[in-house]
Design a protein around this motif. Sequence first.
Motif, PDB file in Angstrom:
ATOM      1  N   LEU A  79      43.017  19.654  20.760  1.00 51.28           N
ATOM      2  CA  LEU A  79      41.580  19.716  20.531  1.00 51.28           C
ATOM      3  C   LEU A  79      41.194  20.862  19.598  1.00 51.28           C
ATOM      4  N   GLY A  80      42.179  21.659  19.159  1.00 53.24           N
ATOM      5  CA  GLY A  80      41.883  22.748  18.244  1.00 53.24           C
ATOM      6  C   GLY A  80      41.028  23.814  18.902  1.00 53.24           C
ATOM      7  N   PRO A  81      40.057  24.398  18.168  1.00 52.74           N
ATOM      8  CA  PRO A  81      39.242  25.478  18.741  1.00 52.74           C
ATOM      9  C   PRO A  81      38.430  25.042  19.952  1.00 52.74           C
ATOM     10  N   LEU A  82      38.192  23.752  20.087  1.00 51.61           N
ATOM     11  CA  LEU A  82      37.463  23.252  21.254  1.00 51.61           C
ATOM     12  C   LEU A  82      38.233  23.521  22.541  1.00 51.61           C
ATOM     13  N   ALA A  83      39.562  23.560  22.461  1.00 43.94           N
ATOM     14  CA  ALA A  83      40.379  23.748  23.663  1.00 43.94           C
ATOM     15  C   ALA A  83      40.037  25.057  24.372  1.00 43.94           C
ATOM     16  N   VAL A  84      39.746  26.110  23.615  1.00 43.28           N
ATOM     17  CA  VAL A  84      39.443  27.415  24.218  1.00 43.28           C
ATOM     18  C   VAL A  84      38.174  27.330  25.058  1.00 43.28           C
ATOM     19  N   ALA A  85      37.159  26.669  24.511  1.00 44.78           N
ATOM     20  CA  ALA A  85      35.895  26.537  25.247  1.00 44.78           C
ATOM     21  C   ALA A  85      36.073  25.658  26.482  1.00 44.78           C
ATOM     22  N   VAL A  86      36.836  24.575  26.348  1.00 42.36           N
ATOM     23  CA  VAL A  86      37.021  23.646  27.462  1.00 42.36           C
ATOM     24  C   VAL A  86      37.739  24.320  28.622  1.00 42.36           C
ATOM     25  N   ALA A  94      31.662  21.046  33.691  1.00 44.57           N
ATOM     26  CA  ALA A  94      31.268  21.792  32.494  1.00 44.57           C
ATOM     27  C   ALA A  94      32.304  21.635  31.396  1.00 44.57           C
ATOM     28  N   ALA A  95      33.581  21.582  31.766  1.00 48.08           N
ATOM     29  CA  ALA A  95      34.647  21.391  30.782  1.00 48.08           C
ATOM     30  C   ALA A  95      34.528  20.027  30.120  1.00 48.08           C
ATOM     31  N   LEU A  96      34.261  19.001  30.926  1.00 48.39           N
ATOM     32  CA  LEU A  96      34.140  17.652  30.381  1.00 48.39           C
ATOM     33  C   LEU A  96      32.885  17.520  29.517  1.00 48.39           C
ATOM     34  N   GLU A  97      31.813  18.185  29.927  1.00 45.46           N
ATOM     35  CA  GLU A  97      30.584  18.172  29.126  1.00 45.46           C
ATOM     36  C   GLU A  97      30.823  18.840  27.774  1.00 45.46           C
ATOM     37  N   CYS A  98      31.552  19.947  27.791  1.00 43.78           N
ATOM     38  CA  CYS A  98      31.868  20.662  26.548  1.00 43.78           C
ATOM     39  C   CYS A  98      32.727  19.775  25.642  1.00 43.78           C
ATOM     40  N   ALA A  99      33.736  19.121  26.229  1.00 47.13           N
ATOM     41  CA  ALA A  99      34.592  18.229  25.447  1.00 47.13           C
ATOM     42  C   ALA A  99      33.770  17.104  24.842  1.00 47.13           C
ATOM     43  N   SER A 100      32.849  16.569  25.623  1.00 51.12           N
ATOM     44  CA  SER A 100      32.010  15.473  25.139  1.00 51.12           C
ATOM     45  C   SER A 100      31.134  15.917  23.974  1.00 51.12           C
ATOM     46  N   GLN A 101      30.571  17.123  24.070  1.00 54.19           N
ATOM     47  CA  GLN A 101      29.656  17.619  23.051  1.00 54.19           C
ATOM     48  C   GLN A 101      30.333  17.771  21.692  1.00 54.19           C
ATOM     49  N   PHE A 102      31.611  18.187  21.717  1.00 55.68           N
ATOM     50  CA  PHE A 102      32.292  18.482  20.461  1.00 55.68           C
ATOM     51  C   PHE A 102      33.453  17.536  20.161  1.00 55.68           C
ATOM     52  N   LEU A 103      33.532  16.421  20.881  1.00 48.73           N
ATOM     53  CA  LEU A 103      34.632  15.496  20.644  1.00 48.73           C
ATOM     54  C   LEU A 103      34.594  14.917  19.232  1.00 48.73           C
ATOM     55  N   PHE A 104      33.410  14.976  18.592  1.00 52.03           N
ATOM     56  CA  PHE A 104      33.296  14.483  17.222  1.00 52.03           C
ATOM     57  C   PHE A 104      34.199  15.253  16.263  1.00 52.03           C
ATOM     58  N   LEU A 105      34.648  16.470  16.649  1.00 46.73           N
ATOM     59  CA  LEU A 105      35.565  17.218  15.798  1.00 46.73           C
ATOM     60  C   LEU A 105      36.914  16.515  15.700  1.00 46.73           C
ATOM     61  N   HIS A 106      37.278  15.779  16.741  1.00 45.88           N
ATOM     62  CA  HIS A 106      38.531  15.032  16.748  1.00 45.88           C
ATOM     63  C   HIS A 106      38.350  13.688  16.060  1.00 45.88           C
ATOM     64  N   SER A 107      37.239  13.040  16.362  1.00 41.39           N
ATOM     65  CA  SER A 107      36.878  11.788  15.698  1.00 41.39           C
ATOM     66  C   SER A 107      35.402  11.524  15.943  1.00 41.39           C
ATOM     67  N   PRO A 108      34.654  11.136  14.911  1.00 31.29           N
ATOM     68  CA  PRO A 108      33.222  10.901  15.091  1.00 31.29           C
ATOM     69  C   PRO A 108      32.892   9.675  15.937  1.00 31.29           C
TER      70      PRO A 108
END
Length: 338
Positions: A79-86, A94-108
């Motif tokens: 997940l790149g930099p998103l992994a640190v926040a998750v 909260a981890a799943l919400e964070c992943a959902s918010q920025f999952l577009f970084l992996h694919s839109p």
Amino acid sequence: MGSIIRSAGMRGFRDVVEQFGGDAEALAAQYRVPIEAIDSDDILVSDIAMAKLLEGAARDLPCPDLGLRISAYQDIGILGPLAVAVQNSPTVGAALECASQFLFLHSPVLRFTIVPDPEGRPGDVGLCYGSSEGPPPRQATDAILAFAHRMIRFLVDGPYGLHSVHLSHLPKAPAARYTEFFGADVRFGQAASLLRVPRSLLDRPLAGVDATLREIALDYLHSHFPEPGRVVAPQVRNAIDRMLGTSPPRIDSAARLLGMHARTMQRRLAAESTTFEALLDDARRDAALRLLTRTDLPLQQVAGLVGLSEQSALTRCVRRWCGTTPRAVRALGQVRAG
């Protein structure tokens, strides 16, 4: 209509293919996936091409559980930099919400949603991963849901109460292989692909989190990737940053770094309301101001490090950006530092 996906989703592909005696690079070329994508996390690849590659490899090797096997090589780091926040979120929810918010970084087009339990149990929910453009093909679906399963196990350091798994496709591999992988009942041909879990899992606290690290990671994500629709532009900007000071920052070079054709990159940037030239100008400005205010490098060297051939070109750019000269910017920076 297809979209793009980071090549991190290909991590493990070469290993699995070679275990079955296949040629990973030949398969990638056959399905028009950049060869460098099978060994790098940050190449942008057509999701259609990647899906065709996974389906074709699973058929040709043969390896009907290819998606599950690949996921064994993937960890939260894809997940790149998103992994640190998750992984530094306070709870699983909260981890799943964070992943959902920025999952577009992996694919839109990838989406994560929490849905009512499809079997109607009030104490349960479904964790649904999939594409906004319809169910992904079989191997891609397996890989996506298998990664979600492994990510949650990593976050809670063990079993998380998984009741059952729903998959939208019918299996090519034996059903027992899926049951063994997920450690739960797996049901095929369902309306959506999801993990059925207790609702209480969402409130489960994560151990060893660092709230400061999470805030730093979120600040980075918000500042560098503020708009879900802008996926290619940040990648191009990163490519430009890598080129500045080492090679001429040209559009064809940036496109090559990202594994796409220059014209394709231009079209995608236009769809995100920007251009290569605008991103290059922003990158030059940020680098020049940093070098002027934080170093004592000669102005001619600063010009070279930001991809400008002459000091006079640097002077013109700084006047346009700041309304003053490079020397004045440097002097102001020294005053502030003092």
